[in-house]
Design a protein around this motif. Structure first.
Motif, PDB file in Angstrom:
ATOM      1  N   UNK A 152       0.851  -1.190   0.000  1.00  0.00           N
ATOM      2  CA  UNK A 152       0.000   0.000   0.000  1.00  0.00           C
ATOM      3  C   UNK A 152       0.886   1.239   0.000  1.00  0.00           C
ATOM      4  N   UNK A 153       0.362   2.304  -0.582  1.00  0.00           N
ATOM      5  CA  UNK A 153       1.173   3.512  -0.700  1.00  0.00           C
ATOM      6  C   UNK A 153       0.276   4.734  -0.817  1.00  0.00           C
ATOM      7  N   UNK A 154       0.846   5.870  -0.490  1.00  0.00           N
ATOM      8  CA  UNK A 154       0.172   7.162  -0.617  1.00  0.00           C
ATOM      9  C   UNK A 154       0.938   7.981  -1.638  1.00  0.00           C
ATOM     10  N   UNK A 155       0.211   8.612  -2.567  1.00  0.00           N
ATOM     11  CA  UNK A 155       0.840   9.498  -3.543  1.00  0.00           C
ATOM     12  C   UNK A 155       0.377  10.923  -3.293  1.00  0.00           C
ATOM     13  N   UNK A 156       1.303  11.848  -3.360  1.00  0.00           N
ATOM     14  CA  UNK A 156       1.004  13.263  -3.185  1.00  0.00           C
ATOM     15  C   UNK A 156       1.476  14.004  -4.429  1.00  0.00           C
ATOM     16  N   UNK A 157       0.609  14.818  -5.000  1.00  0.00           N
ATOM     17  CA  UNK A 157       1.034  15.658  -6.124  1.00  0.00           C
ATOM     18  C   UNK A 157       1.065  17.106  -5.667  1.00  0.00           C
ATOM     19  N   UNK A 200       5.413   6.483   0.699  1.00  0.00           N
ATOM     20  CA  UNK A 200       4.878   7.757   0.223  1.00  0.00           C
ATOM     21  C   UNK A 200       5.601   8.128  -1.072  1.00  0.00           C
ATOM     22  N   UNK A 201       4.834   8.367  -2.124  1.00  0.00           N
ATOM     23  CA  UNK A 201       5.387   8.731  -3.429  1.00  0.00           C
ATOM     24  C   UNK A 201       5.012  10.172  -3.734  1.00  0.00           C
ATOM     25  N   UNK A 202       6.006  10.968  -4.075  1.00  0.00           N
ATOM     26  CA  UNK A 202       5.779  12.370  -4.403  1.00  0.00           C
ATOM     27  C   UNK A 202       5.868  12.577  -5.913  1.00  0.00           C
ATOM     28  N   UNK A 203       4.888  13.273  -6.482  1.00  0.00           N
ATOM     29  CA  UNK A 203       4.981  13.735  -7.867  1.00  0.00           C
ATOM     30  C   UNK A 203       4.812  15.243  -7.853  1.00  0.00           C
ATOM     31  N   UNK A 204       5.497  15.933  -8.746  1.00  0.00           N
ATOM     32  CA  UNK A 204       5.430  17.387  -8.784  1.00  0.00           C
ATOM     33  C   UNK A 204       6.056  17.889 -10.074  1.00  0.00           C
ATOM     34  N   UNK A 205       5.674  19.106 -10.446  1.00  0.00           N
ATOM     35  CA  UNK A 205       6.336  19.783 -11.561  1.00  0.00           C
ATOM     36  C   UNK A 205       7.452  20.697 -11.068  1.00  0.00           C
ATOM     37  N   UNK A 206       7.798  20.579  -9.797  1.00  0.00           N
ATOM     38  CA  UNK A 206       8.893  21.363  -9.230  1.00  0.00           C
ATOM     39  C   UNK A 206      10.229  20.943  -9.855  1.00  0.00           C
ATOM     40  N   UNK A 207      11.059  21.927 -10.218  1.00  0.00           N
ATOM     41  CA  UNK A 207      12.342  21.639 -10.862  1.00  0.00           C
ATOM     42  C   UNK A 207      13.544  21.938  -9.964  1.00  0.00           C
ATOM     43  N   UNK A 208      13.292  22.410  -8.774  1.00  0.00           N
ATOM     44  CA  UNK A 208      14.374  22.729  -7.852  1.00  0.00           C
ATOM     45  C   UNK A 208      14.921  21.443  -7.238  1.00  0.00           C
ATOM     46  N   UNK A 220      15.175  17.345  -0.405  1.00  0.00           N
ATOM     47  CA  UNK A 220      14.466  17.367   0.878  1.00  0.00           C
ATOM     48  C   UNK A 220      13.340  16.334   0.900  1.00  0.00           C
ATOM     49  N   UNK A 221      12.716  16.125  -0.243  1.00  0.00           N
ATOM     50  CA  UNK A 221      11.681  15.093  -0.344  1.00  0.00           C
ATOM     51  C   UNK A 221      12.286  13.720  -0.052  1.00  0.00           C
ATOM     52  N   UNK A 222      13.411  13.453  -0.699  1.00  0.00           N
ATOM     53  CA  UNK A 222      14.040  12.144  -0.526  1.00  0.00           C
ATOM     54  C   UNK A 222      14.572  11.953   0.890  1.00  0.00           C
ATOM     55  N   UNK A 223      14.989  13.037   1.527  1.00  0.00           N
ATOM     56  CA  UNK A 223      15.481  12.949   2.902  1.00  0.00           C
ATOM     57  C   UNK A 223      14.393  12.461   3.861  1.00  0.00           C
ATOM     58  N   UNK A 224      13.162  12.688   3.512  1.00  0.00           N
ATOM     59  CA  UNK A 224      12.054  12.227   4.346  1.00  0.00           C
ATOM     60  C   UNK A 224      11.732  10.753   4.114  1.00  0.00           C
ATOM     61  N   UNK A 225      12.462  10.131   3.212  1.00  0.00           N
ATOM     62  CA  UNK A 225      12.194   8.732   2.911  1.00  0.00           C
ATOM     63  C   UNK A 225      11.091   8.547   1.892  1.00  0.00           C
ATOM     64  N   UNK A 226      10.663   9.655   1.285  1.00  0.00           N
ATOM     65  CA  UNK A 226       9.642   9.573   0.258  1.00  0.00           C
ATOM     66  C   UNK A 226      10.281   9.284  -1.094  1.00  0.00           C
TER      67      UNK A 226
END
Length: 442
Positions: free
Chosen positions: A355-360, A407-415, A421-427
């Protein structure tokens, strides 16, 4: 005989308290209705995450699709898929060749070169067009289908246009994104796609009379709402302006909503007859047609509600309760999502996908709304997002007994610093470096 605009008003008078919920802004496309505290509570409850499902191919939403003029033969774009990999195969238990709600029972036969040749004489249909960003387009089609429910007509749903990925990309059929056979079974009602009615390769121009809702609910643009979809379908439309009482809040420039039942009035013989006015000449064949009685057509159905504007925020929303909640991604898209999730998380072959949670998180064009506020103060920090993710985890455990760690993060952020920082959270971050090359821009 009374005039169409004064014959009667089917709407309940709107109270002044409703108007007080508006904030006036320069562009009425972005005007919104809100009761601040109630809205905040609802947003907190409905933090939009997906457990076991995400929109892999539709991650950048909301840019407006600019309409191109010209002849429909020139604007219709052919999809080129020969160089793309096929989507993963997936069984679709909802497919049924003898489906009483499918095309075999609700059309004369296979798609025809002219749409009218495929309509059954004893059935009535309803259609409309999209003209916004992708999320709003999905909501528009929900409204169309619900309006079909209350008028007892068969919705004919067109394609999605690439409003968020560029006009050079071919459109994608509604049924390639959502599971239409399953939707039909859930609703226990027919739902058709335009590609099932009219051959997608046809360049035969069909004339059709439609209702012009847009001009009845706003005063800035004195023409029907523009959409590229009729050109893609090779349709030549003649519009009849809807009556002024379609507008939910009369003479209020900051809102453009009509209501489902006011629009439904025009779907029936008496309401149609009493509100006819001289139609606008069509673009190509220069014909003037009244609204079609068999294939009912409205120019734009995004700004439609039952009781108050933008009511998708409320639990009573009929378009959500009776249509939206039954939409599921197409099986082949779900299979592709699972493929990407397993690769992202690193699931070994033979093991079940956890199971997983995705955040956009949409940043790209949203920065334009920050004005003079620094980006770091304008956008929600990752700590706030993490707090909401934790709330969702706790709610899933409490209500469903489901423990979710991934937890999976998707975004159009290019920074890249932000992504670090996302990966540091284990996401997890999805690798889309080859997605367009393999499967196309959608």
């Amino acid at each position: 005989m009374s005039s169409p605009t004064s014959r009667w008003n089917p709407l309940t008078p709107v109270s002044s308290s409703l108007l007080n919920g508006y904030r006036s802004v320069s562009d009425s496309e972005e005007t919104y209705f809100t009761h601040v505290k109630q809205r905040r509570d609802r947003i907190n409850r409905r933090f939009f995450v997906y457990v076991g499902l995400t929109v892999v191919a539709l991650s950048t939403l909301g840019l407006l699709f600019s309409r191109s003029g010209g002849h429909p033969e020139e604007t219709a774009t052919e999809a080129t898929t020969s160089d793309l990999e096929p989507l993963p195969s997936a069984s679709n238990s909802s497919q049924n060749v003898d489906d009483p709600y499918g095309p075999s029972h609700n059309l004369r036969g296979p798609p025809t070169m002219n749409f009218r040749d495929n309509l059954l004489p004893d059935k009535k249909y309803i259609t409309s067009w999209i003209s916004a960003g992708w999320t709003n387009d999905v909501m528009t089609y929900m409204n169309l289908i619900y309006l079909g429910v209350i008028t007892d007509r068969i919705p004919v749903v067109a394609m999605f246009t690439p409003s968020h990925i560029g006009g050079s990309v071919p459109p994608i059929p509604f049924g390639d994104v959502f599971d239409v056979p399953r939707l039909r079974q859930s609703l226990q009602r027919p739902v058709l796609e335009w590609r099932e009615v009219k051959d997608s390769s046809s360049r035969e121009i069909d004339e059709l009379g439609c209702w012009n809702v847009w001009e009845a609910v706003q005063d800035r643009e004195h023409y029907p709402r523009h959409s590229v979809v009729p050109d893609l379908l090779s349709l030549d439309l003649s519009y009849t302006k809807g009556p002024n009482w379609l507008k939910l809040i009369p003479n209020f420039e900051h809102d453009m909503h009509s209501t489902f039942w006011s629009l439904a009035v025009l779907a029936f013989p008496e309401g149609r007859r009493d509100n006819l006015v001289p139609p606008r000449e069509s673009q190509y064949h220069h014909v003037k047609l009244p609204p079609d009685e068999q294939l009912l057509c409205y120019d734009y159905l995004y700004y439609v509600c039952a009781a108050q504007p933008f009511e998708f925020d409320f639990d009573y929303s009929p378009a959500w309760r009776f249509v939206g909640q039954y939409l599921r991604w197409a099986p082949q898209l779900e299979a592709l999502v699972d493929q990407y999730v397993r690769k992202t998380i690193g699931v070994p072959d033979g093991e079940v996908t956890p199971t997983w949670i995705a955040v956009h998180i949409r940043h790209g064009d949203f920065k334009n709304w920050c004005g003079d506020v620094p980006i770091e103060d304008c956008f929600a920090p990752l700590s706030a997002i993490a707090r909401r993710v934790q709330e969702v985890k706790e709610e899933l455990l409490e209500r469903k007994g489901i423990v979710v760690e991934k937890v999976i993060m998707t975004s159009d952020e290019r920074d890249e610093t932000w992504w670090a920082s996302v990966r540091e959270r284990g996401w997890y971050q999805v690798d889309h470096s080859e997605t367009v090359e393999k499967y196309g821009a959608w």
